[in-house]
Design a protein around this motif. Structure first.
Motif, PDB file in Angstrom:
ATOM      1  N   SER A 173     -16.040 -12.215   0.736  1.00 48.17           N
ATOM      2  CA  SER A 173     -16.489 -11.268   1.756  1.00 48.17           C
ATOM      3  C   SER A 173     -17.320 -11.981   2.830  1.00 48.17           C
ATOM      4  O   SER A 173     -17.174 -11.707   4.028  1.00 48.17           O
ATOM      5  CB  SER A 173     -17.304 -10.146   1.109  1.00 48.17           C
ATOM      6  N   GLN A 188      -3.343  -1.485   3.147  1.00 49.96           N
ATOM      7  CA  GLN A 188      -4.011  -0.496   3.988  1.00 49.96           C
ATOM      8  C   GLN A 188      -4.298  -1.062   5.378  1.00 49.96           C
ATOM      9  O   GLN A 188      -5.425  -1.010   5.878  1.00 49.96           O
ATOM     10  CB  GLN A 188      -5.303   0.006   3.333  1.00 49.96           C
ATOM     11  N   GLY A 239      -4.679  -3.988   6.401  1.00 50.19           N
ATOM     12  CA  GLY A 239      -5.686  -5.040   6.466  1.00 50.19           C
ATOM     13  C   GLY A 239      -7.100  -4.572   6.199  1.00 50.19           C
ATOM     14  O   GLY A 239      -8.047  -5.367   6.303  1.00 50.19           O
ATOM     15  N   ARG A 240      -7.255  -3.319   5.811  1.00 50.99           N
ATOM     16  CA  ARG A 240      -8.611  -2.824   5.511  1.00 50.99           C
ATOM     17  C   ARG A 240      -9.024  -3.109   4.070  1.00 50.99           C
ATOM     18  O   ARG A 240     -10.178  -2.910   3.708  1.00 50.99           O
ATOM     19  CB  ARG A 240      -8.700  -1.324   5.789  1.00 50.99           C
ATOM     20  N   GLU A 241      -8.077  -3.546   3.233  1.00 56.51           N
ATOM     21  CA  GLU A 241      -8.412  -3.879   1.846  1.00 56.51           C
ATOM     22  C   GLU A 241      -7.652  -5.151   1.458  1.00 56.51           C
ATOM     23  O   GLU A 241      -6.470  -5.310   1.788  1.00 56.51           O
ATOM     24  CB  GLU A 241      -8.062  -2.748   0.889  1.00 56.51           C
ATOM     25  N   TYR A 263     -11.994  -8.936  13.135  1.00 53.95           N
ATOM     26  CA  TYR A 263     -11.240  -7.785  12.663  1.00 53.95           C
ATOM     27  C   TYR A 263     -12.011  -6.520  13.026  1.00 53.95           C
ATOM     28  O   TYR A 263     -13.246  -6.530  13.162  1.00 53.95           O
ATOM     29  CB  TYR A 263     -11.032  -7.854  11.144  1.00 53.95           C
ATOM     30  N   GLY A 293     -13.564  -2.748  12.199  1.00 54.68           N
ATOM     31  CA  GLY A 293     -14.030  -2.005  11.034  1.00 54.68           C
ATOM     32  C   GLY A 293     -14.535  -2.914   9.936  1.00 54.68           C
ATOM     33  O   GLY A 293     -15.204  -3.914  10.185  1.00 54.68           O
ATOM     34  N   GLN A 294     -14.153  -2.592   8.680  1.00 56.50           N
ATOM     35  CA  GLN A 294     -14.577  -3.386   7.536  1.00 56.50           C
ATOM     36  C   GLN A 294     -13.395  -3.625   6.607  1.00 56.50           C
ATOM     37  O   GLN A 294     -12.400  -2.893   6.642  1.00 56.50           O
ATOM     38  CB  GLN A 294     -15.706  -2.679   6.777  1.00 56.50           C
ATOM     39  N   ILE A 295     -13.549  -4.662   5.771  1.00 54.93           N
ATOM     40  CA  ILE A 295     -12.496  -5.031   4.823  1.00 54.93           C
ATOM     41  C   ILE A 295     -13.076  -4.970   3.413  1.00 54.93           C
ATOM     42  O   ILE A 295     -14.120  -5.569   3.134  1.00 54.93           O
ATOM     43  CB  ILE A 295     -11.953  -6.445   5.117  1.00 54.93           C
ATOM     44  N   LYS A 296     -12.372  -4.269   2.553  1.00 60.64           N
ATOM     45  CA  LYS A 296     -12.801  -4.140   1.152  1.00 60.64           C
ATOM     46  C   LYS A 296     -12.119  -5.232   0.324  1.00 60.64           C
ATOM     47  O   LYS A 296     -10.888  -5.371   0.367  1.00 60.64           O
ATOM     48  CB  LYS A 296     -12.425  -2.756   0.612  1.00 60.64           C
ATOM     49  N   TYR A 351      -1.094  -8.845  14.552  1.00 64.40           N
ATOM     50  CA  TYR A 351      -1.519  -8.083  13.367  1.00 64.40           C
ATOM     51  C   TYR A 351      -1.015  -8.757  12.078  1.00 64.40           C
ATOM     52  O   TYR A 351      -1.764  -8.945  11.115  1.00 64.40           O
ATOM     53  CB  TYR A 351      -0.988  -6.660  13.502  1.00 64.40           C
ATOM     54  N   ASP A 355       0.856  -1.185   0.000  1.00 62.97           N
ATOM     55  CA  ASP A 355       0.000   0.000   0.000  1.00 62.97           C
ATOM     56  C   ASP A 355       0.893   1.236   0.000  1.00 62.97           C
ATOM     57  O   ASP A 355       1.624   1.485   0.970  1.00 62.97           O
ATOM     58  CB  ASP A 355      -0.900  -0.032   1.239  1.00 62.97           C
TER      59      ASP A 355
END
Length: 525
Positions: free
Chosen positions: A497, A470, A472-474, A506, A508-511, A446, A248
């Motif tokens: 997904s 990012q 682990g967010r994407e 995890y 938040g969210q993952i894209k 992590y 990233d």
């Protein structure tokens, strides 16, 4: 008219007469020449016959002479062979005579020794008879004394013997228990003191700096214009670089700096070196980026092999297989709970060597086992077994010694320890990881989450590469265009997904981004 006719007739007649005379002369000449040639040939034939007879006689004499010489030679060889045979016979006769003489001497000596032995035997028999008589007298006296003792003590000899033996056993047990307790107490005190002394000496002699691994690298640039060139038109350059490296790339308002974020240090290093080459070269476009990244990855493989080789040389470890040296080099770009894995392995190796030397064990073997103990953490493929067992399997595959294999597999108690090197490696591993500030649990958890995220996506058919970016967010998933259609790519994104949502924890969210790229390449020549 008559005159002309006469002239013609005269000419004809003259020609006829001339021809006749010429023929007669020619015939005589030919006859004479033939006779001369015949005479000459006969003369030469006689000469040749005479010469042939002479040559035949000479050849006959030579053959006779050669036959005589051959006869003389064969006669000489025969006489020589006869002489040699006679000489051998004479030598054999001499040896037989000598053996006969020696045999006669041995017979005489044996006869003399037999006479001496007979005399000794007679003497021994006399002594034996005397000893038997003395023993009989002694037994008689012993029986008399024994009867007297039994009458005095009112006990049989067997009862007295049993009482005495029981008393001696009880006294020996009491003394032995006291002695054993003293020895055990002294051994425990000495062992504790010696163990503390060995550990303290080893830690003092192998102290190293503590360095924690980060998940972000900083790439410095000269000005903001280079940022624009790295981003490219509509962001195509930075997208190509992120897709190829799995890193990233964060470009914000930070002056003269670009952040490279990835949990994998190898990817960050590939991205950093690729950016450095692109900025130096000045040509930044997707095709050039792909070429540079491919070259950099190859260069990284060579550098990893060189790091492994240099590490073995620095530690004085020889005859290490090339594949194991490559895995040792990969440790440089791996971390264990935030602690650099290669630095940890080198520290454990030095600790093992120091302790082994203090304890009188094989220091070289201990150092080799310490260096290889975490080799199972850097495989090319993800094994479905603990890293200690996988490391032991790798060591066995490359023909390491059984003591080293056991030390690798038993340093987390997955295997039973069979030698003294194994507990030594376990203790040194604990010392290296237990030092204050050596490890950081949060970073390791992590990195494990990002690894699990990538491995989960790799389980789908047609997936070529996966990159968690990012922080682990994407999750970017690259699929093969020839194996997966657009509809299947959409299905993979949806299924992945749901699977991540159900199986992983995890914040938040993952894209999830599935990339399917089709290329058409041709060359104008």
């Amino acid at each position: 008219m008559d005159i002309v006719l006469y002239i013609i007739i005269g000419v004809v007649v003259g020609a006829a007469v001339g021809i006749g005379l010429s023929y007669s002369l020619l015939k005589k000449t030919i006859t004479k020449s033939s006779q001369e040639l015949l005479h000459k040939a006969q003369t030469e034939a006689k000469l040749l016959k005479k010469k042939a007879e002479e040559d035949t006689e000479l050849l006959k004499k030579e053959k006779i002479l050669q036959a005589k010489e051959k006869f003389l030679q064969l006669k000489s060889e025969h006489e020589k062979a006869v002489n040699e045979k006679n000489q051998q016979i004479a030598t054999a006769e001499n040896r037989i005579k000598q053996k006969e003489t020696a045999l006669n001497q041995k017979i005489e000596e044996n006869n003399r020794k037999a006479a001496e032995n007979n005399a000794l035997k007679e003497n021994l028999n006399r002594q034996t008879e005397a000893a038997i008589q003395k023993q009989a007298d002694l037994d008689k006296q012993t029986s008399i004394q024994k009867t007297k003792l039994e009458s005095i003590a009112e006990l049989s000899s067997q009862q007295a013997k049993e009482q005495l033996m029981q008393l001696m056993q009880e006294e020996a047990k009491a003394d032995a228990m006291v002695l054993i307790k003293e020895i055990v107490d002294e051994a425990q005190n000495t062992a504790n003191m010696e163990a503390k002394k060995v550990i303290i000496k080893s830690i003092q002699r192998t102290g190293v700096e503590t360095a924690l691994e980060n998940a972000v690298s900083v790439f410095n640039i000269e000005n903001d214009e280079i940022k624009g060139r790295i981003i490219g038109r509509e962001g195509r350059n930075i997208r190509a670089l992120e897709n190829l490296t799995g890193v990233d790339i964060i470009i914000d308002d930070s002056p003269d700096a670009i952040l490279l974020s990835s949990f994998d240090p190898v990817r960050r290093e590939v991205a950093r070196l690729s950016l450095q080459k692109l900025v130096t070269d000045g040509r930044i476009h997707p095709a050039r980026i792909e070429e540079i990244v491919a070259k950099t990855k190859k260069q990284m493989e060579q550098e990893i092999a060189e790091i492994g080789k240099r590490t073995c040389i620095d530690l004085g470890i020889h005859n290490m297989p090339n594949e194991l040296m490559r895995l040792i080099g990969k440790m440089r770009y791996r971390s264990s709970y935030g602690q650099n894995l290669l630095q940890h392995a080198k520290e454990v190796a030095n600790l093992c060597a120091t302790m082994a030397a203090e304890l009188g064990l094989n220091a070289k073997m201990a150092k080799r086992a310490g260096l290889l103990h975490d080799i199972g953490k850097v495989p090319d493929t993800e094994p479905e077994m603990p890293h200690a067992l996988f490391g032991a399997q790798l060591a066995e595959q490359y023909k390491e010694r059984p003591e080293i294999i056991n030390a690798i597999g038993a340093h987390h108690d997955e295997m039973e320890m069979t030698n003294l090197i194994s507990p030594l490696v376990q203790v040194c591993d604990a010392i290296s990881g237990a030092r204050p500030g050596a490890r950081r649990e949060v970073v390791e958890a992590y990195m494990k989450r990002l690894n699990d995220l990538e491995n989960l996506a790799l389980t789908y058919p047609g997936v070529v590469k996966t990159f968690a970016i990012q922080a682990g967010r994407e999750l970017r998933v690259i699929v093969g265009a020839e194996k997966v259609t657009d509809d299947q790519a959409n299905q993979i994104s949806f299924d992945l997904s749901k699977k991540i949502q159900n199986e992983m924890t995890y914040p938040g969210q993952i894209k999830i981004t599935v990339i399917r790229e089709t290329r058409s390449v041709n060359y104008a020549r």
